[in-house]
Design a protein around this motif. Sequence first.
Motif, PDB file in Angstrom:
ATOM      1  N   GLU A  53      -6.824  -3.271  -9.309  1.00 45.56           N
ATOM      2  CA  GLU A  53      -6.787  -2.219  -8.278  1.00 45.56           C
ATOM      3  C   GLU A  53      -6.663  -0.750  -8.949  1.00 45.56           C
ATOM      4  OE1 GLU A  53      -3.197  -2.725  -5.817  1.00 45.56           O
ATOM      5  OE2 GLU A  53      -4.151  -4.558  -4.773  1.00 45.56           O
ATOM      6  N   GLU A  55      -5.538   3.427  -8.654  1.00 45.11           N
ATOM      7  CA  GLU A  55      -4.826   4.533  -7.860  1.00 45.11           C
ATOM      8  C   GLU A  55      -5.086   5.557  -8.666  1.00 45.11           C
ATOM      9  OE1 GLU A  55      -0.867   4.043  -6.587  1.00 45.11           O
ATOM     10  OE2 GLU A  55      -0.876   1.915  -7.085  1.00 45.11           O
ATOM     11  N   HIS A  74      -0.874  11.739  -4.127  1.00 41.28           N
ATOM     12  CA  HIS A  74      -1.663  10.668  -4.076  1.00 41.28           C
ATOM     13  C   HIS A  74      -3.222  11.352  -3.749  1.00 41.28           C
ATOM     14  CE1 HIS A  74      -0.613   6.481  -4.408  1.00 41.28           C
ATOM     15  NE2 HIS A  74      -1.886   6.259  -4.389  1.00 41.28           N
TER      16      HIS A  74
END
Length: 75
Positions: A53, A55, A74
């Motif tokens: 994953e 980010e 984010h």
Amino acid sequence: MSEDNSTTYVLTDCPSWVSVNPETGGLLATPTNSAIGNHPIVLTKTYTDGVVETENFTIVVSDVDGTLTVTSEHV
């Protein structure tokens, strides 16, 4: 029977003053005044079963009354 669900964390795009704990994913940022501004960060998590994953976020370094402050957003 227990499963090993450990995760490894790696920063693949970041300023030199940011590091990651490869076992916990905790970030450590030690910017200087020259780092004031926005900095893109890419954190990659890899699980023992091969799942990966990614980010993406931005670390923001600002000067608040003479003290450097680090926040994240984010993306």
